[in-house]
Design an enzyme around this catalytic site. Structure first.
Site, PDB file in Angstrom:
ATOM      1  N   CYS A 100     -61.369 -21.123 -15.289  1.00  0.00           N
ATOM      2  CA  CYS A 100     -60.990 -20.621 -13.870  1.00  0.00           C
ATOM      3  C   CYS A 100     -61.504 -21.839 -13.152  1.00  0.00           C
ATOM      4  O   CYS A 100     -60.941 -22.406 -12.003  1.00  0.00           O
ATOM      5  CB  CYS A 100     -61.906 -19.473 -13.493  1.00  0.00           C
ATOM      6  SG  CYS A 100     -61.154 -19.144 -11.853  1.00  0.00           S
ATOM      7  N   CYS A 194     -63.763 -11.123 -14.075  1.00  0.00           N
ATOM      8  CA  CYS A 194     -63.140 -10.680 -13.228  1.00  0.00           C
ATOM      9  C   CYS A 194     -61.638  -9.627 -13.255  1.00  0.00           C
ATOM     10  O   CYS A 194     -61.652  -8.685 -12.518  1.00  0.00           O
ATOM     11  CB  CYS A 194     -62.459 -11.505 -12.096  1.00  0.00           C
ATOM     12  SG  CYS A 194     -61.176 -12.493 -12.731  1.00  0.00           S
TER      13      CYS A 194
END
Length: 358
Positions: A100, A194
């Protein structure tokens, strides 16, 4: 003329304090930017990103700074999540946070910073370096240092990045937030991946990768000692979730044969086969020129200790890493980060045989 700094705001206390400190300095035009990568809902059915954005709004209003929002949900699924699933289905253990940072936060987000005419990007990462031209170094708080997660991000992508929290301890950040009366001062830190949230990992993964029952075999005896619901659910060194009874010593995952759908275990946390003297690393990113050999230390997981090693570049662009002392549970697909003292030299993806040879 004051330069503009775009603060990547997550709705948490760290990025809130970053915005507060930069505004307080008075040297910059401070602009908040909220990035939505995932639309996960909490147990009450409310999208957590919506709640986080609400906190960003509150902080921006408190600090009297403009703020924007951008969604990278589509790109995140294509460049991070799809690879995460593909790697797990093939038996590897990828690190989505490292992906990410490289693919989204310091690539796509940087493009948005340029769109907004920003001179700098500031984040709440606990590390040092970036815009000061020194590459990347650990944050001074050993419990919060996040340089490991940025070891795969190209140096050029960090050249305009400010890390205001790199020289601070988390307790100090909390204190500043409380003294400033920031709305997020007591907000809990987000933990875990997440897109998984608070759910058990297995219950999340089985939504995307089908169960595939198979045998659990004791590597030493070659006897079947149990059954599993899918080899992809297990990672090297794992103890929990094996559901094997009647053993004098605890069992640990040693390796996996994805073709035959077998999970191999050994008994005892200090079983010699759980340790490796060397590994290969691919997909390398360097902040400093690679010397041969490079004497340094390596972290094979985020919370693992630094292990002294020598790094040798190979002709195919990979490196061989030889440890001074064998290291436990070296896991294919995980990230390895290299250090000399506090300086992060770079990082790569671990490549070791998934199957132990008899």
């Amino acid at each position: 003329m004051r330069k503009t700094v775009i603060v990547a705001m997550s709705g948490g206390v760290d990025s809130s304090v970053v915005a507060y400190l930069l505004k307080k300095q008075g040297e910059y035009n401070v602009v908040g930017l909220f990035m939505k990568n995932w639309g996960e809902q909490d147990e009450n059915g409310e999208c957590t990103a919506t709640k986080d954005f609400r906190d960003v709004e509150r902080i921006a209003e408190q600090l009297s700074i403009p703020y924007y929002t951008v969604s990278f949900s589509k790109e995140y699924k294509e460049r991070v999540f799809s690879r995460f699933l593909r790697e797990y289905a093939n038996g590897y253990t990828p690190n989505p946070d490292v992906l990410c940072n490289r693919e989204i936060k310091f690539d796509l987000l940087q493009k948005k910073v340029r769109e907004l005419k920003g001179d700098f990007l500031a984040t709440g990462h606990y590390c040092r370096g970036g815009a000061d031209g020194t590459g990347l170094s650990r944050g001074i708080d050993p419990n919060k240092d996040q340089s490991y997660f940025l070891c795969g991000t190209p140096k050029d992508a960090l050249s305009n990045v400010l890390f205001p929290l790199g020289g601070m301890y988390k307790t100090e950040v909390r204190r500043i937030a409380q003294e400033a009366g920031l709305a997020t001062a007591t907000k809990k830190d987000s933990t875990g991946i997440c897109f998984i949230g608070k759910r058990p990992f297995k219950s999340f993964l089985e939504q995307f990768v089908a169960d595939s029952p198979g045998d659990i075999i004791d590597f030493d005896t070659q006897q079947v000692v149990g059954r599993h619901e899918g080899a992809h659910y297990y990672t090297i060194g794992q103890r929990r979730g094996l559901n094997i009874g009647g053993m004098e010593k605890p069992c640990y995952v040693l390796s996996k044969n994805m073709e035959k759908n077998i999970v191999y275990i050994v008994r005892g946390e200090d079983h010699p086969l759980l340790y490796r003297q060397e590994l290969l690393a691919k997909e390398l990113n360097w902040f400093v020129p690679l010397q041969e050999p490079m004497i340094c230390s390596a972290k094979v997981r985020y919370r693992s200790p630094d292990e002294k090693c020598s790094v040798y570049p190979l002709e195919d662009g990979t490196v061989k890493v030889i440890f001074d002392v064998p290291v436990k549970a070296v896991t294919p697909g995980q990230t390895v980060a290299f250090y000399q003292g506090d300086i992060c030299l770079g990082g790569g993806v671990i490549e070791v045989p998934m199957i132990h040879q008899l």
